[in-house]
Scaffold this active site. Structure first.
Site, PDB file in Angstrom:
ATOM      1  N   HIS A  38       4.417  -6.942 -30.637  1.00  0.00           N
ATOM      2  CA  HIS A  38       5.208  -6.344 -31.714  1.00  0.00           C
ATOM      3  C   HIS A  38       6.585  -5.914 -31.227  1.00  0.00           C
ATOM      4  O   HIS A  38       7.274  -5.152 -31.905  1.00  0.00           O
ATOM      5  CB  HIS A  38       4.458  -5.139 -32.304  1.00  0.00           C
ATOM      6  CG  HIS A  38       3.186  -5.519 -32.996  1.00  0.00           C
ATOM      7  ND1 HIS A  38       3.127  -5.793 -34.341  1.00  0.00           N
ATOM      8  CD2 HIS A  38       1.929  -5.715 -32.514  1.00  0.00           C
ATOM      9  CE1 HIS A  38       1.881  -6.123 -34.670  1.00  0.00           C
ATOM     10  NE2 HIS A  38       1.138  -6.077 -33.575  1.00  0.00           N
TER      11      HIS A  38
ATOM     12  N   LYS B 127       6.010   6.411   5.442  1.00  0.00           N
ATOM     13  CA  LYS B 127       5.754   5.749   6.721  1.00  0.00           C
ATOM     14  C   LYS B 127       6.609   6.350   7.839  1.00  0.00           C
ATOM     15  O   LYS B 127       6.125   6.644   8.928  1.00  0.00           O
ATOM     16  CB  LYS B 127       6.012   4.252   6.584  1.00  0.00           C
ATOM     17  CG  LYS B 127       5.604   3.424   7.793  1.00  0.00           C
ATOM     18  CD  LYS B 127       5.763   1.946   7.483  1.00  0.00           C
ATOM     19  CE  LYS B 127       5.377   1.078   8.663  1.00  0.00           C
ATOM     20  NZ  LYS B 127       5.508  -0.366   8.349  1.00  0.00           N
TER      21      LYS B 127
ATOM     22  N   GLU C 101      11.292  -7.202  -4.437  1.00  0.00           N
ATOM     23  CA  GLU C 101      11.655  -6.625  -3.147  1.00  0.00           C
ATOM     24  C   GLU C 101      11.342  -7.590  -2.017  1.00  0.00           C
ATOM     25  O   GLU C 101      12.014  -7.605  -0.983  1.00  0.00           O
ATOM     26  CB  GLU C 101      10.926  -5.293  -2.930  1.00  0.00           C
ATOM     27  CG  GLU C 101      11.525  -4.444  -1.813  1.00  0.00           C
ATOM     28  CD  GLU C 101      10.974  -3.033  -1.779  1.00  0.00           C
ATOM     29  OE1 GLU C 101      11.575  -2.152  -2.409  1.00  0.00           O
ATOM     30  OE2 GLU C 101       9.933  -2.815  -1.130  1.00  0.00           O
TER      31      GLU C 101
ATOM     32  N   GLY D 216       5.440  -1.286   2.942  1.00  0.00           N
ATOM     33  CA  GLY D 216       5.241  -0.321   1.857  1.00  0.00           C
ATOM     34  C   GLY D 216       4.579  -0.906   0.630  1.00  0.00           C
ATOM     35  O   GLY D 216       3.625  -0.344   0.086  1.00  0.00           O
ATOM     36  N   ARG D 217       5.053  -2.070   0.183  1.00  0.00           N
ATOM     37  CA  ARG D 217       4.500  -2.649  -1.047  1.00  0.00           C
ATOM     38  C   ARG D 217       3.157  -3.339  -0.814  1.00  0.00           C
ATOM     39  O   ARG D 217       2.562  -3.852  -1.759  1.00  0.00           O
ATOM     40  CB  ARG D 217       5.519  -3.604  -1.663  1.00  0.00           C
ATOM     41  CG  ARG D 217       6.010  -4.701  -0.758  1.00  0.00           C
ATOM     42  CD  ARG D 217       7.254  -5.379  -1.332  1.00  0.00           C
ATOM     43  NE  ARG D 217       7.849  -6.333  -0.410  1.00  0.00           N
ATOM     44  CZ  ARG D 217       8.658  -6.011   0.583  1.00  0.00           C
ATOM     45  NH1 ARG D 217       8.951  -4.747   0.812  1.00  0.00           N
ATOM     46  NH2 ARG D 217       9.194  -6.937   1.359  1.00  0.00           N
TER      47      ARG D 217
ATOM     48  N   LYS E 213      20.980   3.846   0.001  1.00  0.00           N
ATOM     49  CA  LYS E 213      20.514   5.088   0.636  1.00  0.00           C
ATOM     50  C   LYS E 213      21.620   5.689   1.513  1.00  0.00           C
ATOM     51  O   LYS E 213      21.891   6.887   1.467  1.00  0.00           O
ATOM     52  CB  LYS E 213      19.277   4.821   1.506  1.00  0.00           C
ATOM     53  CG  LYS E 213      17.982   4.599   0.754  1.00  0.00           C
ATOM     54  CD  LYS E 213      16.868   4.420   1.765  1.00  0.00           C
ATOM     55  CE  LYS E 213      15.527   4.175   1.106  1.00  0.00           C
ATOM     56  NZ  LYS E 213      14.462   4.001   2.101  1.00  0.00           N
TER      57      LYS E 213
ATOM     58  N   GLU F 112      13.698  11.199  -1.041  1.00  0.00           N
ATOM     59  CA  GLU F 112      13.046  11.711  -2.248  1.00  0.00           C
ATOM     60  C   GLU F 112      11.726  12.417  -1.904  1.00  0.00           C
ATOM     61  O   GLU F 112      11.423  13.497  -2.417  1.00  0.00           O
ATOM     62  CB  GLU F 112      12.764  10.571  -3.235  1.00  0.00           C
ATOM     63  CG  GLU F 112      14.011   9.877  -3.767  1.00  0.00           C
ATOM     64  CD  GLU F 112      14.409   8.667  -2.953  1.00  0.00           C
ATOM     65  OE1 GLU F 112      15.101   7.793  -3.490  1.00  0.00           O
ATOM     66  OE2 GLU F 112      14.043   8.598  -1.747  1.00  0.00           O
TER      67      GLU F 112
END
Length: 545
Positions: A386, A208, A355, A269-270, A509, A214
């Site tokens: 399991h 954005k 978040e 973002g999410r 960050k 990253e």
């Protein structure tokens, strides 16, 4: 105070009193005393999904008090604020309008802003036209070859959502290969580069702000490889695209303006999978299926906006979660998807929930003294049966569960697999809730086989919601994702927090940038941090090859 705290409304005391009546109840009596419990505690959503919340440690009186609490807090008014475009993201002074992306045909008329509607249409038209060209082989690479691979470079919401959706909708996939690079660990980058041919690949740089460390570092590394191979910067225009709100940074990177797909400032973002961030989805399943995905979400939006509190699925999900969080001290919730296609769904909901609601400050600026977001975890059935199901059945912690399943499988010649899968889905919710004391199936033989030793005892009382669809398709997936989005929103309102920011992501960050500059100075011993960090940095320097 501007915003209400749930502990200050009249219903809170009533809810506390009702809990005292229910906390030690025999859950079997909830069914034996109410023969219509399933009918009263389930909702059929458009004959596409059944939502069953009858296997919860709660009765009609407690639910009615919860509905009253939601009413007193002002849930309905808050929903209307979001849909109308009010700036409910106050800490960032922004609207929250991802729902308007799902209403791109403006059927419901939630939003009255015509300029925003036109911008959304323009964005989707650009995505649609581009995807048609790539899928049909019209868009070619710098050596005039058809595109075979799409590489999405992003992290967090710029990767989790698109990858989860594409994984879930593999049966709708076309010939294009879709890859995701998110981690700054260079093995993620290397693994993808080893699989693709640069001259037949497109690179979608999704950020954005176009400053995410990253993403930009990974994108620059790929760009260097690309320029080294072709020795022509102009070839970038055929292969590199930005999905961003920062045009200037995108152009400075080397991407031409026509290759920039806009992310709107009001899309978090999410919540961005519905926007141009979903370009890798559209390229994988085609624009028609992508718009069906949006259509499914819009159906849930319409339900959430219009249905009364006591018939509103996301509100009920949020209230039940609140009930266990505050009265049963449930620190976690588990999501169990009985479809291997949804093996990334829990990770997606983890980000969405934690978040959004992992906050310690309320909307009035006060430090919170109660628990906010639960920890979300889970897995896919029957694999997780399991592994961690032992803890669910006989552990000492109460873990509320959401079970998600789809009636119809994918390949009829393997129908037996689907029947076994669904039988486990039904059996697990039943056995978790009733244990092996269920009067409906107990007999002398079963008692001897299952209850003759103390370690074979299953007490039950483990609550769950069952969410079952006819099939997994773009529409049902849109319904499912939007349902959880709205659940998280309602939880945030009840908890009196701002769900649409994520300031907690920023501190790490900032500090990592500072340490990065230190690491560039080889063998520097005069570190300025605490003794632990300094010690680790010294080992780093001594071990670095």
């Amino acid at each position: 105070m501007k915003y209400k705290n749930f502990k200050d409304v009249k219903s809170w005391k009533n809810l506390q009193n009702r809990f005292l009546k229910l906390k030690n109840c025999d859950v079997r009596n909830l069914f034996t005393s109410n023969k219509n419990r399933f009918k009263e505690f389930s909702i059929n959503f458009l004959d596409k999904m059944i939502f069953d919340y009858s296997k919860n440690i709660i009765d009609s009186r407690a639910m009615n008090i919860l509905f009253k609490l939601a009413e007193e807090i002002g849930i309905v008014q808050e929903i209307k604020k979001m849909f109308s475009g009010s700036k409910i993201n106050e800490t960032e002074n922004n609207s929250v309008l991802h729902v308007s992306l799902r209403n791109y045909k403006n059927k419901n008329g939630f939003l009255k802003d015509k300029n925003t509607e036109l911008e959304i249409k323009k964005c989707f038209d650009k995505m649609k036209n581009f995807s048609i060209k790539v899928i049909n082989g019209i868009w070619k690479g710098c050596t005039n070859k058809k595109i075979t691979d799409i590489v999405n470079i992003g992290i967090g919401g710029s990767e989790l959502g698109p990858q989860m959706i594409n994984n879930a909708l593999k049966d709708y996939k076309n010939h294009l290969n879709i890859h995701y690079i998110s981690n700054i660990d260079n093995t993620n980058l290397k693994d993808v580069l080893d699989k693709i041919n640069l001259e037949t690949s497109l690179f979608l740089i999704v950020s954005k702000t176009f400053t995410t460390t990253e993403t930009i570092v990974n994108a620059n590394s790929i760009k260097k490889c690309f320029i080294k191979k072709f020795n022509n910067k102009n070839f970038i225009n055929k292969h590199f695209f930005a999905i961003s709100n920062n045009v200037k940074n995108s152009i400075n990177f080397g991407i031409c303006k026509k290759n920039i797909f806009k992310i709107f400032s009001w899309v978090g973002g999410r919540y961005s999978v519905w926007s141009s961030v979903g370009l890798s989805i559209m390229l994988s399943i085609g624009h028609k299926n992508f718009f069906k995905f949006l259509e499914g979400a819009n159906k849930m939006d319409n339900h959430f906006y219009k249905k009364k509190i006591n018939k509103n699925i996301p509100i009920i999900l949020a209230l039940i979660s609140f009930w266990y969080n505050f009265f049963f001290n449930s620190a976690t919730e588990v999501i169990l998807t009985y479809s291997n296609r949804l093996n990334k769904f829990t990770s997606y909901i983890q980000q969405l929930n934690m978040e959004s609601n992992g906050k310690n400050c309320d909307r009035n600026g006060k430090r919170i003294t109660y628990n906010t977001s639960q920890i979300i975890w889970g897995g896919t059935g029957t694999n997780c049966q399991h592994s961690f199901f032992q803890l669910l059945h006989q552990g000492t912690r109460l873990v509320p569960c959401d079970f998600v399943a789809f009636v119809n499988g994918y390949d009829k010649k393997f129908e037996k697999h689907n029947i076994i899968l669904l039988s486990n889905f039904f059996a697990q919710t039943k056995s978790l809730f009733f244990g092996n004391c269920d009067p409906f199936y107990r007999n002398k033989e079963n008692i001897k086989k299952h209850c003759d030793k103390f370690y074979k005892k299953f007490y039950g009382n483990i609550p769950s919601n069952s969410i079952m669809f006819k099939k997994l398709d773009p529409i049902s997936l849109g319904i499912l994702v939007a349902m959880y989005e709205h659940k998280v929103f309602v939880q945030g309102i009840i908890l009196n927090i701002f769900s649409f920011d994520q300031w907690g992501v920023e501190l790490g960050k900032t500090l990592s940038n500072d340490i990065y500059n230190v690491l560039k100075m080889n063998n520097h011993k005069d570190y300025k941090y605490d003794s632990s960090t300094n010690g680790l940095l010294n080992y780093y320097n001594s071990w670095k090859e």
